[in-house]
Design an enzyme around this catalytic site. Structure first.
Site, short mmCIF file in Angstrom:
data_model
loop_
_atom_site.label_atom_id
_atom_site.label_comp_id
_atom_site.label_asym_id
_atom_site.label_seq_id
_atom_site.Cartn_x
_atom_site.Cartn_y
_atom_site.Cartn_z
N SER A 80 -8.52 57.39 42.19
CA SER A 80 -7.37 58.31 42.06
C SER A 80 -6.41 58.27 43.24
CB SER A 80 -7.88 59.74 41.88
OG SER A 80 -8.36 59.90 40.59
N LYS A 83 -2.94 57.24 42.48
CA LYS A 83 -2.04 58.03 41.62
C LYS A 83 -0.71 58.44 42.27
CE LYS A 83 -5.81 59.32 38.60
NZ LYS A 83 -6.88 60.25 38.25
N TYR A 205 -3.97 51.30 33.82
CA TYR A 205 -4.57 52.42 34.55
C TYR A 205 -5.92 52.02 35.14
CZ TYR A 205 -6.90 56.83 35.48
OH TYR A 205 -7.61 57.85 36.10
N TYR A 257 -7.71 67.80 43.46
CA TYR A 257 -8.28 68.35 42.22
C TYR A 257 -8.27 69.88 42.26
CZ TYR A 257 -10.17 63.59 42.45
OH TYR A 257 -10.32 62.25 42.61
N VAL A 275 -12.65 59.33 43.46
CA VAL A 275 -14.10 59.36 43.26
C VAL A 275 -14.82 58.22 44.01
CG1 VAL A 275 -14.18 60.65 41.09
CG2 VAL A 275 -13.87 58.18 41.03
N1 GLN Z 1 -10.96 55.79 37.52
C1 GLN Z 1 -11.33 57.16 37.64
C2 GLN Z 1 -11.20 57.85 36.31
O1 GLN Z 1 -10.26 57.64 35.63
C3 GLN Z 1 -10.45 57.83 38.67
C4 GLN Z 1 -10.84 59.26 38.86
C5 GLN Z 1 -10.77 59.77 40.28
O2 GLN Z 1 -10.81 59.06 41.28
N2 GLN Z 1 -10.80 61.08 40.36
O3 GLN Z 1 -12.05 58.59 35.90
#
Ligand code: GLN
Length: 339
Positions: A80, A83, A205, A257, A275
């Site tokens: 993420s 993003k 993505y 988050y 994550v």
């Molecule tokens: N690739 C992960 C997902 O789409 C990214 C999520 C994250 O880092 N919070 O679930």
């Protein structure tokens, strides 16, 4: 060209100038390495291979100096953390107004992978949760998939200061298990919020989440945002200055988050976690911070990453609303100061 002896003395002076910040980072590394709570994400099988004791910290100044300790060269997938950068690309390509019509800028208070859209407009809540990120990825321009991925990787390379590559094992792992993201994308297609090329956009993505970086890279990427969108080492512009504040605002309100509110209160820096266990934080006009350590708390944020950023912010007054002296003590360690 300086003589080797001149070069040596220059390097020695640089080393001694950054020694105080290095010792701060080393002390933090030592302090938080024994913090063995949290769990390594395994819902994407490839992530489960990470070592729980990997722990790197890096700080990059807007003068282009990088100080790093621990496992700062250990590669990991961005997840993420990609993003906000993709949001910046979408802003660059489509402008603010169009982006706002596609993706809102409200914190969700929900988990990053929640399947919720704004009830009246059907927009995802913000570009830093999965729904908003997929909608933003949909906006990556290009005549075909190859050109879209080239634009994505080219943009990330401008921030990192070198070419970046996708880790194929992570990509396959994401794609094999990404059913929830498929559900989110199809819901958005149902509401006409993304274009009818869902499979391609999901592939993109999954690719962006699987781009390999290390802590050093992320600190430079954060420093690029701290430096008004220009990579402080290469001098290459990665984002127009006008959009830097848009990206940083979203990171401030939504980057961590459903911990974003508390993070803003306690740490007070625009940031993004993933994550993979990385956290990237920006001290505008001064420096970028990156921490990598895979074990996550129940909100999906790196346990050691949060601890290091909290400590740095408190100790050096980095909170955005302490701006009158934000980061001065820490920044003073980077010489020569350009601004
Ligand atoms: N690739 C992960 C997902 O789409 C990214 C999520 C994250 O880092 N919070 O679930």
């Amino acid at each position: 060209m300086p003589e080797p002896s001149d070069l040596d003395s220059l390097l020695n002076r640089m080393r001694s100038a950054t020694a105080p910040i290095r010792s701060v980072l080393e002390a933090l590394h030592e302090q938080f390495l024994p913090l063995r709570t949290g769990t390594v994400a395994d819902y994407i099988p490839e992530l489960a291979f990470a070592e729980p004791d990997w722990f790197g910290i890096a700080v990059a100044s807007v003068d282009g100096q990088v100080v790093e300790v621990g496992d700062s060269q250990q590669p990991f997938s961005m997840q993420s953390v990609s993003k906000p950068f993709v949001y910046g690309l979408a802003l660059e390509n489509h402008g603010r107004e169009h982006l706002l019509s596609k993706v809102n800028v409200e914190p969700t208070g929900e988990a990053f992978n929640s399947i919720v859209l704004d009830e009246t407009t059907n927009r995802p809540f913000n570009p830093l949760v999965n729904s908003g990120a997929i909608a933003t990825t949909d906006l990556i321009t290009g005549t075909d998939y190859a050109e879209r991925i080239k634009n994505l990787l080219g943009m990330l390379a401008n921030y990192a200061g070198h070419p970046v590559f996708v880790d194929n094992a992570t990509f396959i792992s994401e794609r094999t298990t990404g059913h929830r993201n498929r559900a989110i994308a199809h819901l958005m297609l149902n509401f006409g919020m993304i274009e009818d090329r869902v499979d391609e956009t999901l592939e993109l993505y999954f690719q962006q989440c699987s781009v390999l970086v290390n802590c050093h890279d992320l600190a430079v990427m954060a420093a690029t945002l701290a430096n008004g969108g220009v990579n402080p080492i290469t001098g290459v512009r990665a984002l127009s200055t006008a959009h830097v504040k848009d990206v940083l605002s979203i990171m401030y309100s939504c980057g961590m988050y459903d911990y974003s509110g508390e993070w803003g209160y306690l740490v007070g820096l625009p940031a993004k976690s993933g994550v993979c266990g990385a956290i990237l934080a920006v001290v505008p006009g001064k420096f970028g911070i990156a921490v990598f350590s895979p074990p996550l708390d129940e909100r999906g944020n790196s346990v050691r990453g949060v601890a290091v950023c909290r400590e740095l912010s408190q100790r050096f007054g980095l909170h955005a609303f302490e701006a009158h002296f934000a980061g001065t003590t820490l920044t003073d360690e980077f010489k020569p100061a350009r601004r």
